[in-house]
Design a protein around this motif. Structure first.
Motif, PDB file in Angstrom:
ATOM      1  N   ASN A 105       0.856  -1.177   0.000  1.00 12.15           N
ATOM      2  CA  ASN A 105       0.000   0.000   0.000  1.00 12.15           C
ATOM      3  C   ASN A 105       0.895   1.230   0.000  1.00 12.15           C
ATOM      4  O   ASN A 105       1.826   1.341   0.792  1.00 12.15           O
ATOM      5  CB  ASN A 105      -0.927   0.012   1.220  1.00 12.15           C
ATOM      6  CG  ASN A 105      -1.858   1.205   1.211  1.00 12.15           C
ATOM      7  OD1 ASN A 105      -1.583   2.226   1.833  1.00 12.15           O
ATOM      8  ND2 ASN A 105      -2.968   1.082   0.493  1.00 12.15           N
TER       9      ASN A 105
ATOM     10  N   ARG B  60       1.151   5.516   0.066  1.00  6.80           N
ATOM     11  CA  ARG B  60       0.430   6.710   0.501  1.00  6.80           C
ATOM     12  C   ARG B  60       1.429   7.813   0.837  1.00  6.80           C
ATOM     13  O   ARG B  60       2.618   7.548   1.055  1.00  6.80           O
ATOM     14  CB  ARG B  60      -0.450   6.408   1.707  1.00  6.80           C
ATOM     15  CG  ARG B  60       0.280   5.738   2.865  1.00  6.80           C
ATOM     16  CD  ARG B  60      -0.695   5.047   3.814  1.00  6.80           C
ATOM     17  NE  ARG B  60       0.004   4.416   4.957  1.00  6.80           N
ATOM     18  CZ  ARG B  60       0.482   3.173   4.940  1.00  6.80           C
ATOM     19  NH1 ARG B  60       0.353   2.429   3.852  1.00  6.80           N
ATOM     20  NH2 ARG B  60       1.083   2.669   6.007  1.00  6.80           N
TER      21      ARG B  60
ATOM     22  N   SER C 193      -4.789   6.346  -0.456  1.00  3.17           N
ATOM     23  CA  SER C 193      -3.717   5.357  -0.548  1.00  3.17           C
ATOM     24  C   SER C 193      -4.067   4.402  -1.680  1.00  3.17           C
ATOM     25  O   SER C 193      -5.227   4.289  -2.088  1.00  3.17           O
ATOM     26  CB  SER C 193      -3.529   4.605   0.774  1.00  3.17           C
ATOM     27  OG  SER C 193      -4.632   3.755   1.045  1.00  3.17           O
TER      28      SER C 193
ATOM     29  N   ASP D 110      -3.295   0.466  -3.393  1.00  6.95           N
ATOM     30  CA  ASP D 110      -2.687  -0.863  -3.362  1.00  6.95           C
ATOM     31  C   ASP D 110      -1.981  -1.132  -4.685  1.00  6.95           C
ATOM     32  O   ASP D 110      -2.594  -1.025  -5.761  1.00  6.95           O
ATOM     33  CB  ASP D 110      -3.750  -1.946  -3.127  1.00  6.95           C
ATOM     34  CG  ASP D 110      -4.085  -2.121  -1.661  1.00  6.95           C
ATOM     35  OD1 ASP D 110      -3.424  -1.485  -0.812  1.00  6.95           O
ATOM     36  OD2 ASP D 110      -5.018  -2.895  -1.351  1.00  6.95           O
TER      37      ASP D 110
ATOM     38  N   ARG E  99       0.753  -5.533   2.543  1.00  8.99           N
ATOM     39  CA  ARG E  99      -0.674  -5.826   2.682  1.00  8.99           C
ATOM     40  C   ARG E  99      -0.877  -7.321   2.826  1.00  8.99           C
ATOM     41  O   ARG E  99      -0.086  -8.129   2.307  1.00  8.99           O
ATOM     42  CB  ARG E  99      -1.421  -5.346   1.436  1.00  8.99           C
ATOM     43  CG  ARG E  99      -1.495  -3.844   1.306  1.00  8.99           C
ATOM     44  CD  ARG E  99      -2.584  -3.281   2.210  1.00  8.99           C
ATOM     45  NE  ARG E  99      -3.871  -3.187   1.496  1.00  8.99           N
ATOM     46  CZ  ARG E  99      -4.990  -3.742   1.904  1.00  8.99           C
ATOM     47  NH1 ARG E  99      -5.022  -4.481   2.995  1.00  8.99           N
ATOM     48  NH2 ARG E  99      -6.114  -3.594   1.213  1.00  8.99           N
TER      49      ARG E  99
ATOM     50  N   GLY F 218      -2.082   2.705   7.182  1.00  9.39           N
ATOM     51  CA  GLY F 218      -2.853   2.329   6.005  1.00  9.39           C
ATOM     52  C   GLY F 218      -3.568   1.019   6.230  1.00  9.39           C
ATOM     53  O   GLY F 218      -3.495   0.427   7.309  1.00  9.39           O
TER      54      GLY F 218
ATOM     55  N   SER G 196      -9.568  -3.476  -0.720  1.00 10.25           N
ATOM     56  CA  SER G 196      -8.714  -3.538  -1.907  1.00 10.25           C
ATOM     57  C   SER G 196      -9.512  -3.919  -3.147  1.00 10.25           C
ATOM     58  O   SER G 196      -9.313  -3.363  -4.236  1.00 10.25           O
ATOM     59  CB  SER G 196      -7.585  -4.549  -1.670  1.00 10.25           C
ATOM     60  OG  SER G 196      -6.643  -4.531  -2.719  1.00 10.25           O
TER      61      SER G 196
ATOM     62  N   GLN H  23     -11.446  -0.956  -4.367  1.00 15.78           N
ATOM     63  CA  GLN H  23     -10.563  -0.014  -5.036  1.00 15.78           C
ATOM     64  C   GLN H  23     -10.224  -0.500  -6.446  1.00 15.78           C
ATOM     65  O   GLN H  23     -10.243   0.277  -7.410  1.00 15.78           O
ATOM     66  CB  GLN H  23      -9.275   0.194  -4.234  1.00 15.78           C
ATOM     67  CG  GLN H  23      -8.349   1.219  -4.865  1.00 15.78           C
ATOM     68  CD  GLN H  23      -7.085   1.443  -4.063  1.00 15.78           C
ATOM     69  OE1 GLN H  23      -6.114   0.705  -4.199  1.00 15.78           O
ATOM     70  NE2 GLN H  23      -7.095   2.462  -3.212  1.00 15.78           N
TER      71      GLN H  23
END
Length: 548
Positions: free
Chosen positions: A232, A234, A257, A259, A286, A314, A322, A325
């Motif tokens: 991740n 950010r 943020s 992935d 992650r 995060g 995830s 996203q």
């Protein structure tokens, strides 16, 4: 050999190579040439504070960026100063009609120690952010990787203003052990251990600074060049606007943020719109029981002070976060620029697929050693690159169709798995993940439409939830635990193309195959002949390339 000593000889090699083969490879004399002269060596590196033997390119770790423009011809002379064979591959750079230059052992013979090879590449009809890496002998765990950026031609509008700066950001997990130790670990039948840390541009915590000026906007090209972990990414107190994914301009969605799964590349725009100080840039693992984190620094030119406080946290193991996203990343249909055009229509969702291939991953023991497989076949490399065996019609190297279109349900076995496909077919490939890890897959030579992903077992009814309008086109996709991901791909690029797990221990221990995109035609409009300067090895040794 030092670069100063090899300079003239290497330039001569480049010119001879061009004279020998350029007229076979390039259709447009107006397309510019860019020359790169690289010396690959071992050298001491200290990315996590421990001395290691890393792989350097022109003395650099990571290696130098490749800067190019759509349709450029890249002439990359690689001199191997290591004590073992070496190959570079180009993650996402599509070699049109030319899998001989792909730089993996299924297509290309390694560069022997003390020798050179000149890659002749054209970034035909491509834009975007990619990277290169060493593909043999677990060299990727030692370095040898770097960024590739392909800019749009000046006449082609880009759907955002020119940024004030453009940064390559290479992130990835890292081990303190040398790559030879890790390779021996795998060769002895063991799994790869947990990494020791995360790197950003080859450095550990706060080892890298990206300099910005207040009020200006910058482009960050982020690639996960690691071995096994999704990360991740950010930036403290800053938003990121996603604008491009592996050659596709995307709908410009803003994220706190992002992935970035193994092998993937993203471009984001970041505006320096906060009070002038230093801010953390963070990359963290992650879906891992232990969270690894590293930092870099976003440094304002008029900074009032260093980074302070803890780095921003995060997501850690939240799969649904995830997945949502990933589904939000879509193609910008109003943007100009190259993109896949299956069967002469950009409306990929209106084209019937001619074949469905379901590939299921598995892990297990074969002869007491750890192996990984797709549809129960754990890939074993033959003594001769598959593409050369195909070209010279050398029997006994591989069998087309040596892997099933569907999971067999049987135990893992060893074979040289080659999926037979037809030129210009439009196919559906489903990656079925029945394991409790996130996986990542890449297909050389192609971009594909990621049309769907969800939990559970894929069935034909799963097609009801496909995105058939603006799915993102890319070359690497993740598959979540106990889940599936479906892609559509137009097989418009003849050759032998590597489809692999981007988890490098899994790739090394068999979780890969080759897609043979076949046509009976011998026209150079469909596929280029073997390069005149090709290294010939295995059972192809002593064969003759075509005359001038």
């Amino acid at each position: 050999m030092h670069l100063k000593l090899m300079g003239r000889a290497s330039v001569a090699v480049l010119l001879l190579s061009l004279l020998a083969i350029s007229h076979f490879h390039f259709s447009g004399a107006e397309d510019p040439y860019r020359f790169f002269n690289w010396n690959v060596t071992y050298g001491d590196i200290f990315p996590l504070g421990v001395r290691q033997r890393g792989i350097l390119i022109n003395g650099q770790f990571p290696g130098p960026d490749i800067h190019s423009v759509t349709n450029d011809n890249l002439i990359i002379n690689v001199f191997n100063s290591l004590d073992e064979p070496f190959l570079l591959s180009w993650n996402g750079v599509q070699q049109r009609r030319n899998s001989f230059e792909d730089g993996v052992f299924g297509t290309t013979c390694p560069i022997p120690p003390g020798k050179n090879f000149t890659y002749i590449l054209q970034v035909k009809d491509q834009i975007g952010s990619f990277y290169y890496f060493p593909s043999l002998a677990f060299h990727k765990a030692a370095g040898g990787f770097g960024g590739i950026r392909i800019l749009s031609r000046p006449r082609i509008p880009v759907p955002f203003s020119d940024p004030a700066g453009d940064y390559t950001v290479l992130i990835g997990d890292w081990f303190k052990s040398n790559h030879t130790t890790l390779k021996a670990h795998l060769d002895n039948g063991k799994k790869l251990p947990f990494p020791d840390g995360i790197l950003i541009n080859g450095r550990g915590p706060n080892g890298v600074a990206l300099n910005v000026e207040q009020g200006k906007t910058y482009r960050l090209r982020i690639s996960n060049v690691g071995l096994q972990h999704s990360l991740n990414f950010r930036i403290q107190n800053h938003k990121m606007k996603l604008v491009e994914v592996e050659g596709t301009h995307t709908v410009q969605t803003t994220y706190s943020s992002l992935d970035v799964h193994v092998g993937q590349s993203y471009s984001v725009l970041v505006t320096a719109d906060q009070p002038a100080k230093d801010y953390y840039i963070v990359a963290s693992s992650r879906f891992s029981s232990k969270v690894l984190t590293t930092t870099a620094v976003l440094r304002y030119s008029n900074s009032a002070g260093p980074v302070s406080g803890p780095p921003p946290g995060g997501p850690t193991i939240q799969v649904d976060w995830s997945l949502n996203q990933a589904r939000s990343i879509r193609t910008n249909l109003t943007a100009s620029g190259p993109r896949p055009n299956p069967q002469g229509s950009y409306h990929y969702g209106m084209i019937n697929t001619s074949r469905t291939i379901v590939l299921a991953s598995s892990a297990g023991q074969v002869n007491g050693k750890q192996r990984y497989a797709l549809n129960s076949v754990s890939y074993v490399a033959p003594d001769t690159p598959l593409k050369l065996a195909d070209y010279f019609k050398i029997s006994g190297v591989f069998r087309p169709g040596s892997i099933s279109d569907r999971p067999t349900g049987g135990g893992i076995y060893l074979d040289t798995s080659v999926l037979q496909t037809d030129f210009r077919a439009f196919v559906e490939i489903v990656f079925q993940n029945n394991e409790n890890i996130v996986q990542s897959y890449h297909l050389d030579g192609y971009s594909f439409f990621v049309v769907g992903m969800d939990g559970g077992q894929w069935t034909p009814a799963s097609r009801n939830q496909y995105n058939l309008h603006d799915a993102v086109s890319r070359c690497t996709t993740q598959v979540y635990p106990m889940s599936w991901t479906a892609i559509y791909v137009a097989l418009d690029n003849v050759g032998m193309w590597n489809l692999r797990s981007e988890f490098w221990a899994r790739q090394y221990l068999g979780q890969q195959l080759y897609v043979r995109v076949y046509t009976a035609s011998t026209s150079i409009r469909d596929e280029f002949p073997v390069p005149k300067n090709a290294i010939l090895c295995g059972r192809a040794s002593g064969r003759h390339t075509r005359p001038l």
